[in-house]
Structure formats: C-alpha cells, structure tokens
Design an enzyme around this catalytic site. Structure first.
Site, PDB file in Angstrom:
ATOM      1  N   GLU A 106      -4.908   5.368  -4.038  1.00  0.00           N
ATOM      2  CA  GLU A 106      -5.850   5.121  -5.008  1.00  0.00           C
ATOM      3  C   GLU A 106      -5.267   4.534  -6.382  1.00  0.00           C
ATOM      4  O   GLU A 106      -6.045   4.238  -7.208  1.00  0.00           O
ATOM      5  CB  GLU A 106      -6.511   6.725  -5.603  1.00  0.00           C
ATOM      6  N   HIS A 161       0.533   6.758  -3.513  1.00  0.00           N
ATOM      7  CA  HIS A 161      -0.995   6.934  -3.780  1.00  0.00           C
ATOM      8  C   HIS A 161      -1.914   5.786  -3.591  1.00  0.00           C
ATOM      9  O   HIS A 161      -1.728   4.729  -4.309  1.00  0.00           O
ATOM     10  CB  HIS A 161      -1.039   7.462  -5.153  1.00  0.00           C
ATOM     11  N   CYS A 202       0.430  11.927  -0.944  1.00  0.00           N
ATOM     12  CA  CYS A 202       1.574  12.405  -1.781  1.00  0.00           C
ATOM     13  C   CYS A 202       2.058  13.868  -1.298  1.00  0.00           C
ATOM     14  O   CYS A 202       2.506  13.922  -0.168  1.00  0.00           O
ATOM     15  CB  CYS A 202       1.087  12.340  -3.369  1.00  0.00           C
TER      16      CYS A 202
END
Length: 217
Positions: free
Chosen positions: A184, A182, A81
């Site tokens: 994750e 992202h 990011c």
C-alpha cells in the site's frame, strides 16, 4: 465484485491498506466479525509494530485459529509486514520470544545490518514462477522493518531482498501470500501486486480445499 476483509485487531495505519485494496478493484470491509470475514473472498492481515503486540491483538479478536483455518482451507490470505512475520512459528524481539501463528516453521529475528531499521525502497529477487510479482519482478518496494524471517518454508515460493544480509521479502504458499514490505506504500508496483493477488483468487464455483502445492506442508 471481489470482496476483501481487512482484519481489524487494533493495528495502526490500516486505512491505507483498505484504500489500496479498494483501488485494486475490490469491495473492502475493515472488520473483525468472523461471519463477515468468512464470507469475504480474501482476507488481508496488516501488521505494524512489535511482533508480540500484533499477536496479542490477533488473540484478542480470536483471529489466530481463524487465520490458520483459512490457510488450511486454501482460501485467499495476504499478510503484510508484521502480518507476514506472525505467519512464522516464533518472533524474538529484545530477548522476548513470542509464539506466532505457525503457518510456516522459522523464527523472525533482528535484521543483520549496519543500519536498522530498514526503511525505504529496495529491489527484490522474485521467485521463479511467482504470481505475486508477475510483471513487476524488476520493481522496487517500500520496506519499514527491523526484524525479518530468513528461513524459507519448504514447498513455497520465496522472494528475497537484501539489507545488510538477505531476508525473506515475500512468500507464496498456494493461496496464502505474504509480503514483508508494504504494497500500500509501494506506489504502482504495490498496486499491481494487489491486483495480482485478486486475480489469483479461485473461482467461487471451484473447489478450494487442498489448493496448496502437494509438498507445501
């Protein structure tokens, strides 16, 4: 076991990045200790919030030169990011210009889109020959951002996405990778990307110096 240092410089919501890297099969430490980072196989630089705030946080823990040195040495590095954004030369937000780490030339500016922020799942157009997106070229990834880079660095593999207009979704420059989205938060596709990153790490015995492509500078 592969070791990853997640850079701790005061950024919020980094625990999800730690858990995702652990789930990908690595031993993970959240740290700003330079000795621990230097000993780690990979360094993950998360980023949430304003470009200027992220740069201030990195400078506060003396991480700017550390990141540059790791990139130049060809040691695995992943920015996420705003972690991708600060790898570029400059960020411009609300009329404020902030110098970035400068691994690549280019500015990060406001998205040219009717709706901002760009928040949610989006398709990507993976660069030909991408290792980052191997096996997941057709997957969607989760984005949350209002700013982006649009200038592709020479000698790198650039993956794009579109929200209003096209922007850089990911960059692969030798052993330095970065994602605007992202991983994750991107479910199985993000987990696969992190596994691809770990699988790309050079063998400990192999020389890493100069592992970037010849024209990547």
């Amino acid at each position: 076991m592969t070791t990853i240092a997640v850079l701790d410089y005061g950024a919020g919501n980094v625990r999800s990045a730690v858990r995702a890297a652990e789930a990908a099969g690595a031993e993970v430490t959240l740290t700003n200790d330079h000795a621990v980072i230097d000993a780690a196989d990979g360094l993950l630089v998360p980023g949430v919030g304003a470009y200027s705030a992220v740069m201030a946080g990195l400078e506060a823990v003396d991480a700017v030169d550390l990141i540059r040195a790791r990139h130049e040495a060809g040691r695995p590095l992943l920015g996420i990011c705003v972690g991708l954004q600060v790898f570029f030369s400059e960020g411009r937000e609300h009329g404020v210009e902030t110098a970035g780490i400068g691994l690549w030339p280019g500015e990060v500016t406001a998205l040219d889109a009717p709706v901002v922020p760009h928040m949610g799942w989006s398709d990507i157009t993976a660069a030909e020959g991408s290792r980052m997106f191997s096996g997941i070229e057709d997957e969607k990834f989760y984005f949350v951002h209002s700013y982006a880079a649009t200038e592709s660095p020479n000698g790198t593999l650039v993956t794009t996405a579109t929200h209003g207009s096209e922007f850089i979704a990911a960059v692969e420059d030798g052993t330095t990778w970065a994602a605007q989205f992202h991983p994750e938060k991107s479910a199985q596709a993000g987990a696969a990307l992190l596994r691809n990153w770990i699988a790309s790490f050079p063998d400990e015995e192999a020389p890493t110096k100069g592992s970037h492509s010849p024209d990547s500078r």
